[in-house]
Scaffold this active site. Structure first.
Site, short mmCIF file in Angstrom:
data_model
loop_
_atom_site.label_atom_id
_atom_site.label_comp_id
_atom_site.label_asym_id
_atom_site.label_seq_id
_atom_site.Cartn_x
_atom_site.Cartn_y
_atom_site.Cartn_z
N ASP A 135 0.84 -1.21 0.00
CA ASP A 135 0.00 0.00 0.00
C ASP A 135 0.87 1.26 0.00
O ASP A 135 2.09 1.22 0.28
CB ASP A 135 -0.89 -0.05 1.25
CG ASP A 135 -2.22 0.68 1.08
OD1 ASP A 135 -2.33 1.48 0.15
OD2 ASP A 135 -3.12 0.44 1.90
N ASP A 165 -10.58 2.30 -3.45
CA ASP A 165 -11.15 2.06 -2.13
C ASP A 165 -12.67 2.09 -2.17
O ASP A 165 -13.32 1.82 -1.16
CB ASP A 165 -10.65 3.12 -1.14
CG ASP A 165 -9.31 2.71 -0.53
OD1 ASP A 165 -8.88 1.56 -0.75
OD2 ASP A 165 -8.70 3.54 0.16
C1 DGJ Z 1 -5.90 1.80 1.82
C2 DGJ Z 1 -6.25 0.60 1.02
O1 DGJ Z 1 -6.71 0.96 -0.24
C3 DGJ Z 1 -7.26 -0.24 1.78
O2 DGJ Z 1 -7.68 -1.32 1.02
C4 DGJ Z 1 -6.62 -0.68 3.06
O3 DGJ Z 1 -5.56 -1.55 2.78
C5 DGJ Z 1 -6.15 0.52 3.85
N1 DGJ Z 1 -5.34 1.39 3.08
C6 DGJ Z 1 -5.40 0.09 5.06
O4 DGJ Z 1 -4.86 1.13 5.73
#
Ligand code: DGJ
Length: 725
Positions: free
Chosen positions: A473, A543
């Protein structure tokens, strides 16, 4: 195929369905001639004589030397008669920046060029290298062009060298420049935001410069490093389209400059805002690569060509076409609030339903109960997970499942042991308050010792645990562009050096663990680009997990990236981002158009929902080959009306899969037919769900009624060729 005509100094490059021609004009400029449908060698010779001469500048006589302004060029230059945006700008020690790049030599080699430290096309048939030189600035630019007989993508890049004896400042170093002649051009760009990535926006191209860019140190949610030009009314299914895609994940820019005789110069590369790279005597700079694509059959064909290019030539070969795991991820199920019991419940239920990998998301390490602390401390929190990662992995194994783990390696929380030990590792100019994003700072990846520290910490976890999947991430943009390790006059290198540092991290970690599937992520789709796909064969698309929103996000993303690159999960309703409720079937249908998975607490589903998951998993396994290697046909545009529909077709056109959603209920439009383009018109097909046998011809010519769906309802069709006996 690359052809060179010695007498006219003409280059003709041809791929599957396109040609690209240029020649060295009588003043020594590398002049652009043609980019578009395929032409022959004799056509290219004719073009050089007719079009070439017509646009050739007159550099002789009194002051007509300034007449370079309309010359279609392969590399624009500064302050010497080309008044458009330059492609490359250097500055000498005396401050002079004027240049004129003239042809010096060329060579044709087998295979590809591998720019140092950058992701790139892994294979290609032949590469043409044309060396241009400017004696005044002592700059040498090698423009290179890689062509392949079986592809419509032309790969471009350059190597810019200081051929003199004193240092130069490189102030702009774009990767490609090309020119298109007057037409009614429309620009398609992919704009967006967090939870709303890559929305296609089509605009007219007026006179002057149109610039799309990111200054965020990441390719960005807001604008994808991709532009398409649509000629004279071209659309999804027909007409000439050109794609320009950067194989780069940092700050970038693409400009389209329409001059006053309506010629269009399009070029792009590393963003030149604040960019300044010191080139010592004899040193070279490698630009990121750009992937140009031509289609005479609309945007649909352009996308299919890009999908093949990325799968076959960009993604890590060991993973590109191998079956992806169907994962369950605990993020939306638990966020930071989990313990062994909660995770075990998800694992146990998921295993029963055929899901193969459990992915443990954020919160397993350091002190991390919110996004305010812990990043950088890649050591399991045994208070939260009794028995550490091993306990969770053992649970997965005992149920026949594999295990995946989340990291955010490029970041540091000010409240972390790493920060307390090495505050200087964070990007922050002393004496200023740094810009925080999600309460965190970025690590200074321009420094080797910082990268070494990250490689060691992440590798230790991967070495000591049975991990088959990593979600990598990156949850903020880059700011405070400054590093103590760079000299005062070297700060113009910072942003690009950050990206080179990140690529170094990706390369070292992914190559040390070749069996692990690395999924990219950046707060969803902040870094969804071909550069990332070189290391990460799939990326968490957004997201936003709402199925209706996802139809749009996935549709836009498919313009230049394959479906297998998109990680798409079924999540809970009401949806956590939008509050919308849609059926489990619709969520499954949309998530099946990518590398699928689940993002919810499986243990809390009703028995009926669990059975649906089981069926979805079984059905997905039947079509995963289409997701990995099929051709995509976008049948209904969710931005244009009330419905979304995409079809995947096998290369031999014997098998297909269609998923459609009514994204909003507009009564009068709900009955129109869905014409199914992309099947073989000479074949007969059976639609499993309806039992009908029907010819590919009638499906394309007349179509099927878009079933009488209610708002947010969906359908899927599995289609197989009926073989003649
Ligand atoms: C952002 C990501 O896109 C989510 O899927 C998740 O992993 C969160 N970060 C976790 O902090």
């Amino acid at each position: 195929m690359i052809y060179y005509d010695e007498s006219g100094k003409i280059f003709l490059l041809s791929g599957k369905n396109y040609s690209y021609a240029m020649f060295v004009n009588k003043y020594g400029f590398l002049q652009h001639l043609h980019y578009g449908s395929k032409i022959s060698e004799s056509d290219a010779v004719w073009l050089a004589g007719r079009i070439g001469k017509a646009y050739q500048p007159d550099c002789e006589g009194n002051n007509t030397d300034l007449d370079i302004d309309n010359m279609p060029s392969e590399c624009g230059f500064a302050y010497r008669g080309d008044f458009r945006e330059p492609t490359v700008v250097t500055e000498r020690a005396d401050g002079a920046s004027m240049s004129r790049y003239l042809y010096a030599s060329h060579k044709i080699s087998e295979g590809v060029f591998e720019p140092s430290g950058l992701p790139h096309a892994r294979r290609g048939d032949k590469t043409l290298y044309v060396t241009l030189r400017d004696g005044f600035s002592d700059t040498e630019i090698v423009l290179y062009y890689t062509v392949s007989d079986d592809s419509d993508v032309l790969v471009r890049g350059s190597v810019i060298k200081n051929a003199g004896k004193t240092a130069l400042k490189l102030k702009k170093a774009f990767s490609f420049c090309t020119e298109l002649f007057a037409a009614d051009w429309k620009l398609l760009k992919l704009e967006g935001n967090w939870v709303a990535e890559r929305s296609p926006e089509i605009t007219d191209l007026g006179h002057g410069v149109t610039k799309i860019q990111s200054l965020r140190g990441a390719s960005s949610h807001q604008m994808n490093p991709f532009a398409a030009l649509l000629r004279d009314g071209a659309d999804e299914f027909s007409g000439e389209c050109y794609g320009f895609q950067l194989i780069y994940s940092g700050s970038w820019a693409i400009t389209a400059e329409r001059n006053n005789i309506n010629q269009l110069r399009i070029q792009g590369g590393v963003n030149d805002f604040g960019f300044c790279w010191k080139l010592g005597a004899g040193e070279s700079f490698h630009t990121p690569q750009a992937a140009l694509c031509y289609s005479s059959e609309g945007m649909g064909k352009l996308s299919r060509e890009y999908a093949d290019f990325i799968r076959e030539r960009i993604m890590p070969p060991a993973h590109a076409f191998s079956t992806r795991p169907i994962v369950v991820n605990n993020w939306e199920a638990t966020y930071f609030d989990f313990n062994n019991e909660k995770l075990f419940a998800i694992i146990d239920e998921s295993a029963k339903l055929g899901i193969d990998t459990f992915v443990l998301d954020d919160g397993w390490f350091g002190v991390r109960d919110s996004d305010r602390s812990g990043l950088g401390d890649w050591v399991v929190n045994e208070k939260k997970l009794k028995g550490g990662l091993k306990a969770v992995i053992d649970r997965c194994k005992s149920k026949g499942m594999k295990f995946g783990l989340w990291f955010e390696p490029e970041m540091i929380s000010p409240d972390s042991d790493l920060y307390r030990a090495h505050p200087d590792y964070a990007i922050c100019k002393k004496g200023t308050t740094p810009v925080y994003g999600r309460n965190q700072l970025c690590l200074d990846l321009t420094r080797k010792e910082v990268r070494d520290c990250v490689v060691e910490a992440v590798s230790k976890v991967l070495r000591e645990n049975e991990i088959s999947y990593v979600k990598w991430d990156y949850n903020r943009d880059l700011a405070d562009m400054y590093s103590e390790s760079l000299p005062a006059d070297g700060m113009g290198e910072f942003t690009h050096r950050y990206m080179l540092g990140a690529y170094d991290l990706f390369e070292r970690i992914t190559s040390a663990f070749p069996n692990i599937l690395f999924e990219g992520c950046a707060g969803g789709g902040r870094r969804f680009d071909a550069g990332m796909l070189y290391y990460f064969p799939q990326i968490w698309t957004s997201d936003n997990t709402d199925a209706v929103e996802r139809t749009r996000i996935q549709y836009g993303t498919s313009y230049c990236y394959p479906l297998s690159a998109m990680s798409c999960h079924v999540s809970v309703c009401p949806n956590h981002q939008t509050g919308r409720t849609v059926s489990f079937d619709t969520r499954g249908a949309v998530a099946s158009l990518g590398s699928t998975g689940y993002e919810l607490d499986i243990s809390k589903l009703s028995e009926q929902e669990k059975q649906k998951v089981k069926k979805q998993v079984e059905d997905y396994k039947k079509i995963s080959d289409l997701v990995l290697s099929g051709d995509l046909y976008r049948l209904c545009d969710p931005f244009a009306g009330d419905r979304f529909c995409e079809m995947l077709v096998s290369k031999d056109k014997s098998k297909a899969y269609i998923a459609g959603v009514l994204t909003s209920y507009l009564p009068r439009r709900n009955s129109s037919h869905l014409r199914i383009y992309g099947l073989d018109e000479n074949k007969t097909y059976k639609i499993t769900e309806t039992g009908e046998c029907v010819s590919g011809k009638v499906l394309a010519a007349a179509g099927i009624p878009f079933r009488e769906l209610r708002e947010y309802e969906s359908f899927v069709y599995h289609i197989e060729e009926v073989k003649k006996k």
